[in-house]
Design a protein around this motif. Sequence first.
Motif, PDB file in Angstrom:
ATOM      1  N   ILE A 238      16.878  -6.709  12.200  1.00  0.00           N
ATOM      2  CA  ILE A 238      17.521  -6.317  13.445  1.00  0.00           C
ATOM      3  C   ILE A 238      17.599  -4.794  13.568  1.00  0.00           C
ATOM      4  CG2 ILE A 238      19.689  -6.408  14.754  1.00  0.00           C
ATOM      5  CD1 ILE A 238      18.226  -9.039  14.696  1.00  0.00           C
ATOM      6  N   THR A 239      17.929  -4.117  12.470  1.00  0.00           N
ATOM      7  CA  THR A 239      18.265  -2.703  12.615  1.00  0.00           C
ATOM      8  C   THR A 239      17.084  -1.750  12.395  1.00  0.00           C
ATOM      9  OG1 THR A 239      18.998  -2.638  10.318  1.00  0.00           O
ATOM     10  CG2 THR A 239      20.664  -3.050  11.998  1.00  0.00           C
ATOM     11  N   THR A 240      16.356  -1.887  11.303  1.00  0.00           N
ATOM     12  CA  THR A 240      15.374  -0.838  10.973  1.00  0.00           C
ATOM     13  C   THR A 240      13.939  -1.335  10.842  1.00  0.00           C
ATOM     14  OG1 THR A 240      15.705  -1.157   8.616  1.00  0.00           O
ATOM     15  CG2 THR A 240      17.089   0.487   9.695  1.00  0.00           C
ATOM     16  N   LYS A 241      13.735  -2.637  10.678  1.00  0.00           N
ATOM     17  CA  LYS A 241      12.387  -3.182  10.485  1.00  0.00           C
ATOM     18  C   LYS A 241      11.650  -2.471   9.359  1.00  0.00           C
ATOM     19  CE  LYS A 241      11.748  -5.165  15.022  1.00  0.00           C
ATOM     20  NZ  LYS A 241      13.175  -5.218  15.282  1.00  0.00           N
ATOM     21  N   GLY A 242      12.369  -2.200   8.280  1.00  0.00           N
ATOM     22  CA  GLY A 242      11.725  -1.589   7.119  1.00  0.00           C
ATOM     23  C   GLY A 242      11.662  -0.078   7.181  1.00  0.00           C
ATOM     24  N   GLY A 243      11.892   0.504   8.335  1.00  0.00           N
ATOM     25  CA  GLY A 243      11.790   1.956   8.498  1.00  0.00           C
ATOM     26  C   GLY A 243      13.135   2.626   8.359  1.00  0.00           C
ATOM     27  N   VAL A 245      10.033   5.264   8.297  1.00  0.00           N
ATOM     28  CA  VAL A 245       8.949   5.338   7.322  1.00  0.00           C
ATOM     29  C   VAL A 245       9.008   4.068   6.471  1.00  0.00           C
ATOM     30  CG1 VAL A 245       7.681   6.810   5.747  1.00  0.00           C
ATOM     31  CG2 VAL A 245       9.245   7.830   7.385  1.00  0.00           C
ATOM     32  N   ASP A 246       9.366   4.178   5.180  1.00  0.00           N
ATOM     33  CA  ASP A 246       9.498   2.947   4.392  1.00  0.00           C
ATOM     34  C   ASP A 246      10.833   2.926   3.673  1.00  0.00           C
ATOM     35  OD1 ASP A 246       9.018   4.972   2.673  1.00  0.00           O
ATOM     36  OD2 ASP A 246       7.163   4.156   1.844  1.00  0.00           O
ATOM     37  N   ALA A 247      11.827   3.615   4.243  1.00  0.00           N
ATOM     38  CA  ALA A 247      13.113   3.796   3.580  1.00  0.00           C
ATOM     39  C   ALA A 247      13.863   2.490   3.361  1.00  0.00           C
ATOM     40  CB  ALA A 247      13.981   4.764   4.375  1.00  0.00           C
ATOM     41  N   THR A 248      13.653   1.493   4.215  1.00  0.00           N
ATOM     42  CA  THR A 248      14.362   0.227   4.027  1.00  0.00           C
ATOM     43  C   THR A 248      13.372  -0.929   3.895  1.00  0.00           C
ATOM     44  OG1 THR A 248      14.562  -0.112   6.407  1.00  0.00           O
ATOM     45  CG2 THR A 248      16.358   1.031   5.335  1.00  0.00           C
ATOM     46  N   ARG A 249      12.183  -0.616   3.404  1.00  0.00           N
ATOM     47  CA  ARG A 249      11.189  -1.689   3.224  1.00  0.00           C
ATOM     48  C   ARG A 249      11.505  -2.433   1.928  1.00  0.00           C
ATOM     49  NH1 ARG A 249       5.081   0.018   3.048  1.00  0.00           N
ATOM     50  NH2 ARG A 249       5.009   0.031   5.305  1.00  0.00           N
ATOM     51  N   TYR A 256       7.715 -10.540   4.279  1.00  0.00           N
ATOM     52  CA  TYR A 256       7.581 -10.912   5.689  1.00  0.00           C
ATOM     53  C   TYR A 256       6.399 -10.183   6.331  1.00  0.00           C
ATOM     54  CZ  TYR A 256       8.442 -10.801  10.684  1.00  0.00           C
ATOM     55  OH  TYR A 256       8.289 -10.866  12.037  1.00  0.00           O
ATOM     56  N   GLU A 257       6.310  -8.881   6.025  1.00  0.00           N
ATOM     57  CA  GLU A 257       5.251  -8.073   6.625  1.00  0.00           C
ATOM     58  C   GLU A 257       3.872  -8.609   6.223  1.00  0.00           C
ATOM     59  OE1 GLU A 257       5.796  -3.668   6.683  1.00  0.00           O
ATOM     60  OE2 GLU A 257       3.808  -3.688   5.794  1.00  0.00           O
ATOM     61  N   TYR A 258       3.722  -8.931   4.935  1.00  0.00           N
ATOM     62  CA  TYR A 258       2.436  -9.469   4.505  1.00  0.00           C
ATOM     63  C   TYR A 258       2.147 -10.823   5.143  1.00  0.00           C
ATOM     64  CZ  TYR A 258       0.094  -6.224   1.481  1.00  0.00           C
ATOM     65  OH  TYR A 258      -0.637  -5.166   1.061  1.00  0.00           O
ATOM     66  N   ALA A 259       3.179 -11.670   5.224  1.00  0.00           N
ATOM     67  CA  ALA A 259       2.958 -13.016   5.724  1.00  0.00           C
ATOM     68  C   ALA A 259       2.698 -13.034   7.227  1.00  0.00           C
ATOM     69  CB  ALA A 259       4.168 -13.890   5.385  1.00  0.00           C
ATOM     70  N   PHE A 260       3.521 -12.335   7.991  1.00  0.00           N
ATOM     71  CA  PHE A 260       3.501 -12.563   9.436  1.00  0.00           C
ATOM     72  C   PHE A 260       2.991 -11.379  10.251  1.00  0.00           C
ATOM     73  CE2 PHE A 260       6.644 -15.564   7.784  1.00  0.00           C
ATOM     74  CZ  PHE A 260       6.049 -16.729   8.213  1.00  0.00           C
TER      75      PHE A 260
ATOM     76  N   ASP B 445       2.045   3.191  11.256  1.00  0.00           N
ATOM     77  CA  ASP B 445       3.426   3.305  11.748  1.00  0.00           C
ATOM     78  C   ASP B 445       4.244   4.163  10.798  1.00  0.00           C
ATOM     79  OD1 ASP B 445       3.046   1.823  14.002  1.00  0.00           O
ATOM     80  OD2 ASP B 445       3.814  -0.056  13.158  1.00  0.00           O
ATOM     81  N   ALA B 446       4.193   3.807   9.515  1.00  0.00           N
ATOM     82  CA  ALA B 446       4.991   4.530   8.519  1.00  0.00           C
ATOM     83  C   ALA B 446       4.522   5.978   8.421  1.00  0.00           C
ATOM     84  CB  ALA B 446       4.900   3.835   7.168  1.00  0.00           C
ATOM     85  N   THR B 447       3.199   6.182   8.499  1.00  0.00           N
ATOM     86  CA  THR B 447       2.662   7.537   8.367  1.00  0.00           C
ATOM     87  C   THR B 447       3.116   8.424   9.524  1.00  0.00           C
ATOM     88  OG1 THR B 447       0.715   6.630   7.293  1.00  0.00           O
ATOM     89  CG2 THR B 447       0.526   8.853   8.172  1.00  0.00           C
ATOM     90  N   MET B 448       2.957   7.938  10.752  1.00  0.00           N
ATOM     91  CA  MET B 448       3.325   8.737  11.908  1.00  0.00           C
ATOM     92  C   MET B 448       4.830   8.984  11.938  1.00  0.00           C
ATOM     93  SD  MET B 448       0.553   9.613  13.034  1.00  0.00           S
ATOM     94  CE  MET B 448      -1.111   9.341  13.591  1.00  0.00           C
TER      95      MET B 448
END
Lengths: 298, 474
Positions: A238-243, A245-249, A256-260, B445-448
């Motif tokens: 809901i909030t960050t979708k992993g971003g 960048v990748d701070a909340t991945r 989920y990202e790999y699967a869908f 996405d992450a890069t930009m």
Amino acid sequence: MTIRTGAQTARRNEITWALLFILPSIIGFLAFFAIPSVRGLLMSFTNWDLLRPAKFTGIANYIKLLSDKEFLHALRVTAYYVVLNIPLQTVIALGMAVMLDRFTKSTAIRGILILPWLLPNIIVALLWLWMLDPTLGFINQVIMSLGFERQPFLGSVTQAMPTIAAINIWRHAGYTAILLFAGLQNIPKDVYEAAAIDGADERQMFMGITLPLLRPVLIFVLVTSLIGSFQIFDTIVITTKGGPVDATRVVYWYIYEYAFVRFKMGYAATISVALFLILITITIIQMRYFNADSSDLD
Amino acid sequence: MRLRFNALAIALVMVSSMLIAACGAKAPAAEPTAAADVAAEATAAPAEEPTAAVAASADAVTIRYGLWDGNQQPAYEACAAAFTKTNPNITVKVEQAGWGDYWTSVQTGMVGGTAPDVFTNHLAKYPEFAAKEQLVDIQPFVERDGVDMKQYLPGLADLWGRDGKRYGLPKDWDTVSVVYNKDMMDKAGVTVEELNNADWNAKDGGSFGQIIKKLTIDSAGKNALDAGFDKSKVVQYGFVGGGSGGAYGQTQWSHWAVSNGFKFNDGLYATKYFYDDPKLAETMQWYADLNLVEGVAPTLADVKSLGATALFTAGKAALTTDGSWMIGSYVKDAKFVTGFARLPKGPEGRKSMFNGLADSIWVGSKHQEESWQWMKFAASPACANIVGSYGVVFPAIQSGVDAALKAYGDRKVDVSAFTAQATEANGTFLFPVTDHASEIGPIMDATMDSIMLGEKPAADALKAANDEVNALFQ
């Protein structure tokens, strides 16, 4: 012809009824846990992309996983979340539980405490997403009216994860407090009375009596909340979708990202298996280390 | 979904009754596993009954048609009505969902057997669906019915073909222009003519960069060109970009980068990207520094929370860039005079991405012939004229474009910035269609984002990302 004794018949009836009663759970367990788990394990040895038939690829996914830097990053981010979440949440919950135990018997207050936990995760996440919005959010309006600079919260690489941890502490602390409170109620009052007669103060009683006698419950709470914490996902969707960048991945988002998103269902399953192995190891260590099944009361 | 749930519920009831029956006789230890298998299979099986039932009677077919742009729904519903008039046996049911949900439901629908018969497709998505054998190759239909590919604006039809196969007929196109807040421009003394004639470069933004500064105002009323301008107290930004733009930057950075000499790759189905081009790096750095260094654009966090369109229409920024499909939203939502200006002239001229949508037929459709009839109609002059008359998007056929221009003209909206861009020699470049789009997306996405947030310098971030992207093609 065998003659049945009354006891045997009663026993047989009991088993029949017992099976009937646990039937819904068994079906649920098989349909939603056992079978998907086995299928997931099998899937992890394939290159299934959701749309075409899966092809068996042996341990190729596992070999890829060993050198996957993003997986390590996901684990690190998840661990960071757990470290932010669990200690603070447990301490706050313990404080609330002790206060509930010592100062009030009000069920209304207990009810209020678990209210955040009764709200669906998605609602909680949306609520906080809006309140923490960098431009329109209530929290930032308050911060600015106090003369401080507004904060990006979920939009900042450094603030996003602590913010998510705070949201989930808000949601879970009350529930955890109620669990601990139940444990506190099982501690015999005469132990405290004896300690009081011996001249112990509140702090000594807490360290010497409450904590040791609460251990089984505390460990149960720690184990379940730790596992739950590793499974952080919905708040992030809901909030960050992993971003940013990748701070909340976190690991679950990565799966989920790999699967869908990337359609690599096979590899997603492999990451899941790895996460399962990690969690079961942590749990075994926890159980061993804390002697979860024995209380100092014995 | 509902159907699957019902199947599960029925299976569970059957299983329980079987088990209850079994309980009377002998120990049911082995039963639950087998029974639950039945349940699992019941959920896994695609729901085929409803469509099959309709197929049995050839004279009453309902085609499900998916699209994501709610603004276009009334136009296509009107097309569907016109289509049913000439094909009384075929009803088209238009189903709309927002971009994110739309793709999730199309994809899960393909797995579960519930995807729409015909759905609006995107150039970033279709190559993967085609590679995974989910789209009907319509080339045989096209040849059989003699559909004239020359009726579409040049370049659009080619985007939807690969190796002699064809996966869509073009329906519309779009370009990008500058959107401006006329009131703010007037106050700052910037004319529309100045804006239309502005130039741009990645070093200092050119005269466009000066205009942005002039339009950025702090709480003391100073603009970003004045001495003593305080970038921490900005009340009006000169520019708001639509975020970091990910892999394509369609309305965000692609026009800047390409007008600076960048190209994505070597054309349709290329197997190598050039994201490490220094031309892109300096463009991205300029774009990010609008906020990070100059303070003339809002932070990425602000843009992500509300969206650039909302920030612009709320009067927080004077300029933005956006696609022609958004014209109606700006005109409707802005409470001030708004207009559309040409993109500034970069070192290589004015460049806009030229993107187009098309419909595709899902292979799982039980009514491929009827689906083709509808798809053909949706990409025909008749439908293009209807869609054009709604003035929400530029159809792929010239007569439809004329209808759209008339509709905009009736509403006193000048959209020539978009059309001039489309018709100008070398004014456009095509959307980069390649394989692996779904994996390139998360990487870029992450890069930009990392560039926009100042986490990494553009050159370093793009070099690493480009290696990662090109490794996908190995």
